[in-house]
Design a protein around this motif. Structure first.
Motif, PDB file in Angstrom:
ATOM      1  N   PRO A   1       0.826  -1.266   0.009  1.00 49.07           N
ATOM      2  CA  PRO A   1       0.201   0.047   0.026  1.00 49.07           C
ATOM      3  C   PRO A   1       0.910   1.324   0.159  1.00 49.07           C
ATOM      4  N   ASP A   2       0.414   2.374  -0.465  1.00 46.30           N
ATOM      5  CA  ASP A   2       1.154   3.868  -0.571  1.00 46.30           C
ATOM      6  C   ASP A   2       1.341   4.127   1.008  1.00 46.30           C
ATOM      7  N   GLU A   3       2.378   4.843   1.048  1.00 46.36           N
ATOM      8  CA  GLU A   3       2.894   4.959   2.397  1.00 46.36           C
ATOM      9  C   GLU A   3       3.280   6.433   2.428  1.00 46.36           C
ATOM     10  N   TYR A   4       3.283   7.203   3.517  1.00 48.23           N
ATOM     11  CA  TYR A   4       3.534   8.482   3.749  1.00 48.23           C
ATOM     12  C   TYR A   4       4.547   8.593   5.043  1.00 48.23           C
ATOM     13  N   MET A   5       5.901   8.699   4.615  1.00 47.40           N
ATOM     14  CA  MET A   5       6.765   8.812   5.678  1.00 47.40           C
ATOM     15  C   MET A   5       7.131  10.106   6.100  1.00 47.40           C
ATOM     16  N   PHE A   6       7.086  10.515   7.498  1.00 47.64           N
ATOM     17  CA  PHE A   6       7.749  11.793   8.157  1.00 47.64           C
ATOM     18  C   PHE A   6       9.058  11.498   8.332  1.00 47.64           C
ATOM     19  N   LEU A   7      10.203  12.112   7.577  1.00 46.40           N
ATOM     20  CA  LEU A   7      11.622  11.705   7.936  1.00 46.40           C
ATOM     21  C   LEU A   7      12.468  12.872   8.662  1.00 46.40           C
ATOM     22  N   TYR A   8      12.999  12.242   9.869  1.00 45.39           N
ATOM     23  CA  TYR A   8      13.634  13.175  10.721  1.00 45.39           C
ATOM     24  C   TYR A   8      15.065  12.739  10.853  1.00 45.39           C
ATOM     25  N   THR A   9      15.660  13.761  11.606  1.00 47.42           N
ATOM     26  CA  THR A   9      17.159  13.348  11.905  1.00 47.42           C
ATOM     27  C   THR A   9      17.226  14.063  13.464  1.00 47.42           C
ATOM     28  N   ALA A  10      17.950  13.481  14.173  1.00 49.23           N
ATOM     29  CA  ALA A  10      18.328  13.793  15.581  1.00 49.23           C
ATOM     30  C   ALA A  10      19.779  13.789  15.999  1.00 49.23           C
ATOM     31  N   ASP A  11      19.999  14.802  16.866  1.00 49.95           N
ATOM     32  CA  ASP A  11      21.501  14.849  17.351  1.00 49.95           C
ATOM     33  C   ASP A  11      21.522  15.036  18.680  1.00 49.95           C
ATOM     34  N   GLY A  12      20.567  14.918  19.514  1.00 47.01           N
ATOM     35  CA  GLY A  12      20.428  14.995  20.758  1.00 47.01           C
ATOM     36  C   GLY A  12      19.342  13.958  21.375  1.00 47.01           C
ATOM     37  N   TYR A  13      19.974  13.071  22.462  1.00 54.87           N
ATOM     38  CA  TYR A  13      19.170  12.174  23.083  1.00 54.87           C
ATOM     39  C   TYR A  13      19.875  11.956  24.633  1.00 54.87           C
ATOM     40  N   GLU A  14      19.169  11.374  25.373  1.00 49.30           N
ATOM     41  CA  GLU A  14      19.550  10.820  26.517  1.00 49.30           C
ATOM     42  C   GLU A  14      19.072   9.500  26.845  1.00 49.30           C
ATOM     43  N   GLY A  15      20.040   8.662  27.610  1.00 47.32           N
ATOM     44  CA  GLY A  15      19.199   7.318  27.959  1.00 47.32           C
ATOM     45  C   GLY A  15      20.533   6.452  27.472  1.00 47.32           C
ATOM     46  N   THR A  16      20.308   5.146  27.690  1.00 47.77           N
ATOM     47  CA  THR A  16      20.915   4.183  27.464  1.00 47.77           C
ATOM     48  C   THR A  16      20.445   3.138  26.364  1.00 47.77           C
ATOM     49  N   LEU A  17      21.209   2.987  25.290  1.00 48.60           N
ATOM     50  CA  LEU A  17      20.515   2.061  24.166  1.00 48.60           C
ATOM     51  C   LEU A  17      20.308   0.797  24.804  1.00 48.60           C
ATOM     52  N   THR A  18      19.267   0.031  24.375  1.00 58.90           N
ATOM     53  CA  THR A  18      18.518  -1.047  24.773  1.00 58.90           C
ATOM     54  C   THR A  18      18.411  -2.101  23.501  1.00 58.90           C
ATOM     55  N   GLU A  19      18.335  -3.387  23.826  1.00 56.73           N
ATOM     56  CA  GLU A  19      17.814  -4.270  22.961  1.00 56.73           C
ATOM     57  C   GLU A  19      16.777  -4.010  21.872  1.00 56.73           C
TER      58      GLU A  19
END
Length: 174
Positions: free
Chosen positions: A81-99
């Motif tokens: 099916p057709d899809e409409y995607m909002f594309l972002y970039t990010a350069d700031g975050y908090e927390g610890t990467l999880t699985e």
């Protein structure tokens, strides 16, 4: 109930690397074995920003503190099916990467991303993000799993040399 055709995708940057998700864990996944940014489908009543923050937290454990909407991507396909995607970039975050339940998360150096198994259209919009052009609209037309046409801000875009154009008689109408 969510919106099956409205999605978000985010490329999170850390120095010269991007957090990529290798989709290897979900069954019947249209993105099986592909590398993507993180994101997902909007839920009922959710804004794109709320979806972005929720999906990044669910998939990575990270809470974004600095992000920017960079583009709207329209996917047209004869297979999905057709899809409409909002594309972002990010350069700031908090927390610890999880699985992640959907695949393996890995920081990939910017200059190695081109060697990953990506959708053909993802290569185009990732390169556009790297050139730091202002907000853009990109329409990607797929015939089967292959990119057959692309339009940037409503104008035809030359496909990379590795992508051969599908004859117009075999294309999805763009």
């Amino acid at each position: 109930m969510g919106h099956k055709n409205l999605t978000t995708l985010c490329y999170i940057q850390q120095e010269e690397s991007y957090l990529m998700l290798h989709r290897i864990k979900k069954k019947d996944d249209m993105n099986q074995d592909k590398w993507l940014g993180v994101g997902g489908h909007l839920e009922e009543g959710e804004s794109p920003e709320e979806c972005l923050l929720r999906e990044v937290k669910e998939e990575t454990g990270l809470s974004l503190t600095s992000y920017l909407l960079r583009a709207i991507i329209t996917f047209v396909s004869d297979k999905y099916p057709d899809e409409y995607m909002f594309l972002y970039t990010a350069d700031g975050y908090e927390g610890t990467l999880t699985e992640c339940a959907e695949g393996e998360l890995k920081w990939i150096p910017r200059d190695e991303i081109g060697g990953l198994s990506l959708w053909e259209g993802d290569r185009i919009f990732f390169e556009l993000l790297l050139t730091d052009i202002p907000f853009f609209s990109l329409k990607l037309v797929y015939t089967g799993d292959h990119l057959s046409d692309a339009l940037l801000n409503g104008k035809p875009l030359a496909l990379p040399p590795t992508i051969t154009k599908v004859p117009s008689s075999q294309r999805v109408h763009s």
